[in-house]
Design an enzyme around this catalytic site. Sequence first.
Site, PDB file in Angstrom:
ATOM      1  N   HIS A 151      13.434   6.505  19.977  1.00 22.00           N
ATOM      2  CA  HIS A 151      13.737   7.074  18.650  1.00 22.00           C
ATOM      3  C   HIS A 151      13.685   6.004  17.555  1.00 22.00           C
ATOM      4  O   HIS A 151      14.318   6.149  16.510  1.00 22.00           O
ATOM      5  CB  HIS A 151      15.109   7.758  18.613  1.00 22.00           C
ATOM      6  CG  HIS A 151      15.392   8.624  19.797  1.00 22.00           C
ATOM      7  ND1 HIS A 151      15.157   9.984  19.805  1.00 22.00           N
ATOM      8  CD2 HIS A 151      15.872   8.310  21.027  1.00 22.00           C
ATOM      9  CE1 HIS A 151      15.500  10.477  20.991  1.00 22.00           C
ATOM     10  NE2 HIS A 151      15.931   9.474  21.757  1.00 22.00           N
ATOM     11  N   SER A 170      -2.138  -8.804  -2.577  1.00 23.82           N
ATOM     12  CA  SER A 170      -1.993  -7.859  -3.679  1.00 23.82           C
ATOM     13  C   SER A 170      -2.467  -8.529  -4.955  1.00 23.82           C
ATOM     14  O   SER A 170      -2.270  -9.729  -5.145  1.00 23.82           O
ATOM     15  CB  SER A 170      -0.527  -7.449  -3.820  1.00 23.82           C
ATOM     16  OG  SER A 170      -0.276  -6.980  -5.130  1.00 23.82           O
ATOM     17  N   LYS A 223       2.615 -10.966  -1.511  1.00 22.62           N
ATOM     18  CA  LYS A 223       2.222  -9.965  -0.517  1.00 22.62           C
ATOM     19  C   LYS A 223       1.171 -10.433   0.481  1.00 22.62           C
ATOM     20  O   LYS A 223       0.236 -11.137   0.139  1.00 22.62           O
ATOM     21  CB  LYS A 223       1.670  -8.732  -1.245  1.00 22.62           C
ATOM     22  CG  LYS A 223       2.725  -7.991  -2.033  1.00 22.62           C
ATOM     23  CD  LYS A 223       3.578  -7.109  -1.156  1.00 22.62           C
ATOM     24  CE  LYS A 223       2.931  -5.739  -1.084  1.00 22.62           C
ATOM     25  NZ  LYS A 223       3.656  -4.872  -0.168  1.00 22.62           N
ATOM     26  N   GLU A 245      -3.436  -0.553   9.010  1.00 15.33           N
ATOM     27  CA  GLU A 245      -3.339   0.730   8.304  1.00 15.33           C
ATOM     28  C   GLU A 245      -4.655   1.501   8.380  1.00 15.33           C
ATOM     29  O   GLU A 245      -4.670   2.723   8.531  1.00 15.33           O
ATOM     30  CB  GLU A 245      -2.966   0.492   6.839  1.00 15.33           C
ATOM     31  CG  GLU A 245      -1.583  -0.094   6.660  1.00 15.33           C
ATOM     32  CD  GLU A 245      -1.354  -0.523   5.217  1.00 15.33           C
ATOM     33  OE1 GLU A 245      -1.632  -1.690   4.912  1.00 15.33           O
ATOM     34  OE2 GLU A 245      -0.943   0.318   4.411  1.00 15.33           O
TER      35      GLU A 245
END
Length: 458
Positions: free
Chosen positions: A157, A278, A284, A291
Amino acid sequence: SSNQMWGGRFANGPDAIMEAINASIGFDKRMAAQDIAGSRAHAAMLGATGIVEPSDAEAMGEGLLTVLSEIETGNFAFSTALEDIHMNVEARLKEIIGEPAGRLHTGRSRNDQVATDFKLWVRDQLDASEAGLLALIRALLDQAEAGADWVMPGFTHLQTAQPVTWGHHMMAYVEMFGRDLSRVRDARARMNESPLGAAALAGTSFPIDRHMTAEALGFDRPAANSLDAVSDRDFALEFLSTASICAMHLSRFAEELVIWSSAQFRFVALSDRFSTGSSIMPQKKNPDAAELIRAKVGRIFGANTALMMVMKGLPLAYSKDMQEDKEQVFDAADNLMLALAAMTGMVSDMTANRESLAQAAGSGFSTATDLADWLVRVLGLPFREAHHITGALVALAEAQKCDLPDLTLEDMRGVHADITADVFDVLGVENSVQSRISYGGTAPVRVREQIARWRALI
Ligand code: ARG
């Protein structure tokens, strides 16, 4: 003017819209090499069986090689009016060798031709998938070996469950990608029958030798039913469903890498080579490759569904609907290969943060099960009672804002009077993972056993 390949009964050529919806050359030119290999096998067989003059067969074989080199070097003018790769190649062959080119299509149809080309193309992709999976598995084995005994939290979970080892977590993916590898191999073995010689749908009256062409193209045998041979796209669907399951595994792993590389987890650092920055936030470092892998899976599932939908209502044998099989498979194959390569790169380059993993492993009451097991083993309590007592100890630690090993023996005895000091031995994460020695368990000795098994297997 009417089509030079099939226009005998036509007075007029097709409308521009008809040509646009009908032509597949825009995409099926990717099967040029397969089409020419199939035609060369067919031509050689026509010569060997005496269906055409051996000299004509030889001219076809030679001419087809010229066409192939023209296509490979970008010196080929593809024509939409000629619809597809099959007729483009044949028309060019006619320009090169003249009259004998017209004999190539004896005992053959575009229906068995396209099924043959497409099977050869899919078979290459199965081989490429196998290579891609092997590379990924090797990268995972290296990670598992380096951190066979590094502790980290195991989750259910996405809540801390029990400590596991980094090696064990990597090896879980080895099992998954290993099953994908076996599915790829199964699919290849099952699909490797030649459609060539099924002709339009019924076979042919010419004395062709289907065993000869099957062998020349690396098939195990000719497909046994001509109707099935031209209408079967199971091989493409099996590739797509195998690709879908593999992509699902890639996506789950990608999701973990996204989570693990976040500042909140800091379980792994992805390499610069597989991250992006970024344009506004200087700090970043984004896990874009992970992704995109997660996202590309959608296209692969989509291709599988799309081809299932194309096929599900088709009566035997060939229908033009089946021309829609290729773009789905091409797109899924391209994206699967890219995703496998990107994942292999990320896994090879990533650095697991041993300290963060260990710190996280020890938090979240991860050794509560070890404590309950101790109460059973040492005090002889029934597991249910031990579970209840441990729950009370977790609640006590939570109230004191500390972890289980931080409780005093006195605190513990307040919950159960028989608890002794050696309970603290099992509350450490190292001891916890070392103790999980059941077959397939997370103990480093077991993990190393599995790494060795896989190294020997692949
Ligand atoms: N371009 C067609 C395809 O991809 C080739 C087969 C055409 N066969 C036919 N009977 N029209 O399926």
